[in-house]
Scaffold this motif. Structure first.
Motif, PDB file in Angstrom:
ATOM      1  N   PHE A  22      15.668 -29.122 -49.689  1.00 42.92           N
ATOM      2  CA  PHE A  22      15.959 -29.426 -48.294  1.00 42.92           C
ATOM      3  C   PHE A  22      16.225 -30.922 -48.166  1.00 42.92           C
ATOM      4  O   PHE A  22      15.317 -31.732 -48.228  1.00 42.92           O
ATOM      5  CB  PHE A  22      14.771 -29.022 -47.430  1.00 42.92           C
ATOM      6  CG  PHE A  22      15.024 -29.038 -45.960  1.00 42.92           C
ATOM      7  CD1 PHE A  22      15.808 -30.009 -45.349  1.00 42.92           C
ATOM      8  CD2 PHE A  22      14.464 -28.080 -45.148  1.00 42.92           C
ATOM      9  CE1 PHE A  22      16.029 -30.031 -43.987  1.00 42.92           C
ATOM     10  CE2 PHE A  22      14.669 -28.080 -43.775  1.00 42.92           C
ATOM     11  CZ  PHE A  22      15.457 -29.059 -43.201  1.00 42.92           C
ATOM     12  N   GLY A  23      17.492 -31.279 -48.011  1.00 43.10           N
ATOM     13  CA  GLY A  23      17.867 -32.671 -47.840  1.00 43.10           C
ATOM     14  C   GLY A  23      18.127 -32.994 -46.389  1.00 43.10           C
ATOM     15  O   GLY A  23      18.734 -32.211 -45.677  1.00 43.10           O
ATOM     16  N   TYR A  24      17.653 -34.131 -45.965  1.00 44.01           N
ATOM     17  CA  TYR A  24      17.886 -34.531 -44.576  1.00 44.01           C
ATOM     18  C   TYR A  24      18.243 -36.003 -44.506  1.00 44.01           C
ATOM     19  O   TYR A  24      17.885 -36.795 -45.361  1.00 44.01           O
ATOM     20  CB  TYR A  24      16.702 -34.184 -43.669  1.00 44.01           C
ATOM     21  CG  TYR A  24      15.366 -34.731 -44.100  1.00 44.01           C
ATOM     22  CD1 TYR A  24      14.851 -35.892 -43.544  1.00 44.01           C
ATOM     23  CD2 TYR A  24      14.589 -34.068 -45.049  1.00 44.01           C
ATOM     24  CE1 TYR A  24      13.622 -36.385 -43.920  1.00 44.01           C
ATOM     25  CE2 TYR A  24      13.354 -34.555 -45.442  1.00 44.01           C
ATOM     26  CZ  TYR A  24      12.878 -35.707 -44.871  1.00 44.01           C
ATOM     27  OH  TYR A  24      11.650 -36.202 -45.258  1.00 44.01           O
ATOM     28  N   GLY A  25      19.020 -36.329 -43.479  1.00 41.40           N
ATOM     29  CA  GLY A  25      19.474 -37.689 -43.265  1.00 41.40           C
ATOM     30  C   GLY A  25      20.757 -37.685 -42.457  1.00 41.40           C
ATOM     31  O   GLY A  25      21.376 -36.638 -42.254  1.00 41.40           O
ATOM     32  N   ASN A  26      21.156 -38.851 -42.012  1.00 37.34           N
ATOM     33  CA  ASN A  26      22.330 -38.992 -41.167  1.00 37.34           C
ATOM     34  C   ASN A  26      23.515 -39.490 -41.995  1.00 37.34           C
ATOM     35  O   ASN A  26      23.542 -40.645 -42.407  1.00 37.34           O
ATOM     36  CB  ASN A  26      22.028 -39.984 -40.036  1.00 37.34           C
ATOM     37  CG  ASN A  26      23.144 -40.106 -39.037  1.00 37.34           C
ATOM     38  OD1 ASN A  26      24.282 -39.772 -39.310  1.00 37.34           O
ATOM     39  ND2 ASN A  26      22.810 -40.615 -37.862  1.00 37.34           N
ATOM     40  N   PRO A  27      24.516 -38.628 -42.221  1.00 32.61           N
ATOM     41  CA  PRO A  27      25.679 -39.031 -43.017  1.00 32.61           C
ATOM     42  C   PRO A  27      26.473 -40.190 -42.405  1.00 32.61           C
ATOM     43  O   PRO A  27      27.245 -40.833 -43.111  1.00 32.61           O
ATOM     44  CB  PRO A  27      26.539 -37.772 -43.061  1.00 32.61           C
ATOM     45  CG  PRO A  27      25.626 -36.659 -42.730  1.00 32.61           C
ATOM     46  CD  PRO A  27      24.566 -37.238 -41.835  1.00 32.61           C
TER      47      PRO A  27
END
Length: 161
Positions: A22-27
């Protein structure tokens, strides 16, 4: 999409998959895209026992996404961890992040245990070192190198499962 979640499943792995990445962040914020970028690269490898999931941030609703997995690895960018990345176990812990836009993996595990009244799967956090997080920044060269080291680490971990 599950319920009102904004998350997106990258792969169509079977529900019996053992590992959730599960990867999260703002591209749109430079190196903050490291989590989703790792997930996209791992997904291209078509590993049979891996389900890949990405979102901008962790939400309380993501507790449902942890069901049915033996292991979960959260992947996020971090401006303070060691280079090229830090990999650590996550324990369920109540904290105040459940009331904010910055839910921690520990708080999400605590929520999971409260909802389902059972232990969560084994959970780990892969923090990839990033440097530039301003709106509109491109991925930095150093972060790109760290990303490749983290992809290799995840691939090697999966081989051991």
């Amino acid at each position: 999409m599950i319920g009102n979640n904004t998350n997106k499943r990258v792969s169509d792995a079977q529900p019996s998959a053992k590992l959730l990445l599960f990867g999260y962040g703002n591209p749109g914020r430079g190196d903050d895209a490291l989590g989703p970028m790792l997930i996209e690269q791992i997904d291209q490898l078509k590993l049979g026992n891996v389900t890949c999931l990405v979102d901008m941030q962790l939400l309380i609703e993501h507790a449902i996404d942890l069901m049915g997995y033996d292991k979960v690895i959260f992947v996020d960018a971090d401006m303070s961890c060691a280079e090229p990345f830090d990999f650590s176990e996550v324990n369920a812990e109540k904290d105040s992040s459940y009331t904010s836009h910055a839910l921690t993996p520990s708080a999400l595990l605590f929520i999971y245990q409260q909802i389902y009244q059972r232990n969560a799967p084994s959970v780990f956090l892969l923090r990839i070192r990033g440097y530039h997080f301003e709106l509109g920044d491109a991925l930095s060269g150093r972060a790109s190198d760290n990303l490749q080291a983290a992809v290799k680490h995840i691939y090697q971990l999966n081989e051991c499962l």
